[in-house]
Enzyme design. Structure first.
Site, PDB file in Angstrom:
ATOM      1  N   LYS A 118      -9.497   2.596  -3.210  1.00 42.11           N
ATOM      2  CA  LYS A 118     -10.007   2.121  -1.924  1.00 42.11           C
ATOM      3  C   LYS A 118     -11.414   2.659  -1.670  1.00 42.11           C
ATOM      4  O   LYS A 118     -11.671   3.854  -1.800  1.00 42.11           O
ATOM      5  CB  LYS A 118      -9.067   2.543  -0.788  1.00 42.11           C
ATOM      6  CG  LYS A 118      -9.403   1.907   0.556  1.00 42.11           C
ATOM      7  CD  LYS A 118      -8.362   2.261   1.603  1.00 42.11           C
ATOM      8  CE  LYS A 118      -8.643   1.560   2.922  1.00 42.11           C
ATOM      9  NZ  LYS A 118      -7.678   1.929   3.978  1.00 42.11           N
TER      10      LYS A 118
ATOM     11  N   GLU B  53       0.835  -1.200   0.000  1.00 45.59           N
ATOM     12  CA  GLU B  53       0.000   0.000   0.000  1.00 45.59           C
ATOM     13  C   GLU B  53       0.871   1.251   0.000  1.00 45.59           C
ATOM     14  O   GLU B  53       1.824   1.364   0.782  1.00 45.59           O
ATOM     15  CB  GLU B  53      -0.905   0.004   1.241  1.00 45.59           C
ATOM     16  CG  GLU B  53      -1.788   1.224   1.362  1.00 45.59           C
ATOM     17  CD  GLU B  53      -2.584   1.255   2.655  1.00 45.59           C
ATOM     18  OE1 GLU B  53      -3.478   2.115   2.770  1.00 45.59           O
ATOM     19  OE2 GLU B  53      -2.312   0.440   3.548  1.00 45.59           O
TER      20      GLU B  53
ATOM     21  N   CYS C  99      -5.527  -2.457   2.655  1.00 47.25           N
ATOM     22  CA  CYS C  99      -5.442  -2.384   4.114  1.00 47.25           C
ATOM     23  C   CYS C  99      -6.613  -3.120   4.759  1.00 47.25           C
ATOM     24  O   CYS C  99      -6.895  -4.260   4.414  1.00 47.25           O
ATOM     25  CB  CYS C  99      -5.356  -0.930   4.568  1.00 47.25           C
ATOM     26  SG  CYS C  99      -4.805  -0.749   6.289  1.00 47.25           S
TER      27      CYS C  99
END
Length: 510
Positions: free
Chosen positions: A335, A273, A388
């Protein structure tokens, strides 16, 4: 059960001590999760709480469940203090306030489960077999979406290496929790049985979830699709307090570029990430070079980066993205499930201005669409991507199936330092592979990067806080597990039906 023994009178005679014990039991339940992995502690520690919920008034049951939940989340998520204070540079009091506030909120939801168990079981052990699992799992599910959700510490995660994990491809992690609480409730039903027949029935309810779970684990829910692919996972191992130092940008880019070149024979190369601590348009020439090399080597490179887009805003919006290069065109996944007070701040403008003056993060990232085109490699392999802690929300990834053959998780667990959080996060990622019947590649900035098999087994894991270069083969899969087809609704629907019917029964008896 000898309920005249002094220990069974504690909730009524010494309520403060009894609640303290409940707090200690909840705190110790953290040991059932990674990195400790003492899975069988969970039913042992849950048993006294279920007994209290069965025998105490709804108010007392809720109180004990609250303290159990407070102990569980205070010890299980203490790492929030590390991310907010140590790496987020927030004042100590702010970090402690957020850590305790989250634990209190989660404990409140656990207390509702305890209240429901007491209210609907009415002291009957055989009703506990129904309402205990239903109320507990319902509470776990509620905290998975309320206020954007926090599904961490669901009991099912701690059972990833037990026979109960066989339920995950069928009912998901909440189904595993359901079977754990059912089996634990059956212990009480057996001990409190009034005759041999009830004792036998209790033993059956105790053993059956484990036995069936073991049999389900033998089922291969998905099948191989195409040839095995060679993959490389890269991890620079740069700590969070150094990563955004501008002097680190060039060494970080050089590490990932040279390491990728040395993996020229890999079909897939995965970086973590925001692997490059910059916005994409600031390092476009570097991305173009990586893209050109990937096409020359016939490989697919996926990496995390901040992506600026002018599609919906003249000023530009910044996304936490995973980019894919090496195919005919550059692709990106943005995301969707942002972290409150980490990636966006649901506060008034005055508070945001105060945060700015305190040198705290205050700017929001943009949220990606709920359903996005799957990233597709040059050979046609499709990826289900989670950035994440998005991988803690299994139901949000259902849209990727059956098309996705491989799961991708990139993370920045450097925010949590040398705590239990990276180990817990890896455990969650393993559960997603098991639920969907897909292998996973997981790359993190400081660890724990890993290859995960389609059955949730940990194939290969890197070290923490060190540069890592992990190479292995993985087999894309196709097909649908029952969970991938239906998500959480079968188990949540069952829990809601049980609670609803028992509520109606309870009201009718008044």
């Amino acid at each position: 059960m000898p309920d005249t023994h002094p220990i069974f009178l504690l909730p009524a005679d010494r309520p403060r001590l009894s609640r303290l014990i409940a707090f200690a039991l909840g705190a110790a339940t953290t040991l059932a999760f990674e990195p400790f992995g003492w899975s069988l502690l969970a039913p042992v520690l849950l048993l006294p709480l279920l007994y209290i919920c069965l025998t105490a008034t709804p108010r007392d049951a809720a109180g004990h469940a609250f303290w159990f939940g407070f102990g569980l989340f205070l010890t299980g998520t203490y790492w929030i203090y590390i991310s907010v204070h140590v790496y987020g540079n927030a004042a100590l009091w702010i970090a402690l306030l957020l850590m305790v506030a989250l634990a209190l909120l989660m404990a409140t939801i656990v207390s509702i489960g305890g209240w429901l168990i007491s209210r609907l079981s009415q002291g009957e052990p055989w009703l506990l077999l129904l309402v205990g699992p239903a109320a507990w799992v319902f509470a776990e599910w509620v905290r998975g979406w309320i206020l954007t959700g926090f599904p961490w510490m669901a009991l099912g995660y701690g059972q990833i290496d037990t026979l109960l994990a066989g339920w995950a491809p069928v009912l998901g992690v909440y189904g595993v929790s359901l079977m754990l609480v059912l089996s634990t409730s059956a212990i009480l039903a057996t001990l409190m049985a009034s005759n041999g027949r009830e004792r036998v029935m209790g033993l059956v309810a105790l053993v059956l979830p484990w036995l069936v779970g073991g049999l389900l684990a033998l089922v291969d829910w998905t099948e191989a699709d195409g040839r095995p692919l060679k993959a490389t996972i890269l991890q620079a191992g740069v700590s969070q307090d150094k990563k955004w130092d501008r002097d680190q940008l060039r060494p970080i880019m050089e590490f990932y570029h040279s390491a990728t070149l040395s993996a020229a024979d890999s079909d897939i190369v995965l970086w973590p990430e925001v692997a490059i601590p910059a916005v994409n348009d600031q390092v476009e020439s570097f991305i173009a070079r990586v893209e050109s090399d990937a096409r020359s080597n016939g490989q697919t490179v996926l990496f995390g980066i901040l992506e600026r887009s002018f599609e919906r805003s003249e000023e530009g919006r910044i996304y936490n993205s995973v980019m894919l290069v090496g195919s005919d065109e550059r692709q990106s996944y943005r995301k969707r499930h942002l972290v409150p007070f980490g990636e966006y701040f649901p506060v008034p403008a005055a508070v945001r201005e105060w945060m700015k003056m305190q040198n705290l993060p205050y700017a929001d990232l943009a949220k990606g669409d709920d359903v996005q085109p799957l990233l597709t490699a040059a050979d046609g392999t499709r990826f289900g991507v989670a950035i994440c802690y998005e991988d803690a929300y299994g139901a949000e990834q259902l849209y990727a199936f059956p098309d996705a053959g491989i799961l991708i998780n990139v993370s920045n667990d450097a925010w949590f330092g040398d705590s239990i959080a990276p180990h817990q996060h890896l455990e969650i990622a393993r559960m997603r592979s098991l639920e969907f019947g897909r292998p996973a590649l997981r790359s993190t900035n400081t660890g724990i990067s890993a290859f995960i098999a389609a059955d949730g087994d940990l194939v290969q894991a890197g070290r923490q806080f060190e540069p890592e270069f992990l190479t292995g083969n993985l087999q894309p899969r196709r097909g649908m597990t029952p969970y991938a087809s239906s998500g959480n609704w079968p188990v949540i629907g069952l829990c809601m039906a049980i609670l609803g019917l028992l509520w109606i029964r309870n009201r009718a008896s008044l």
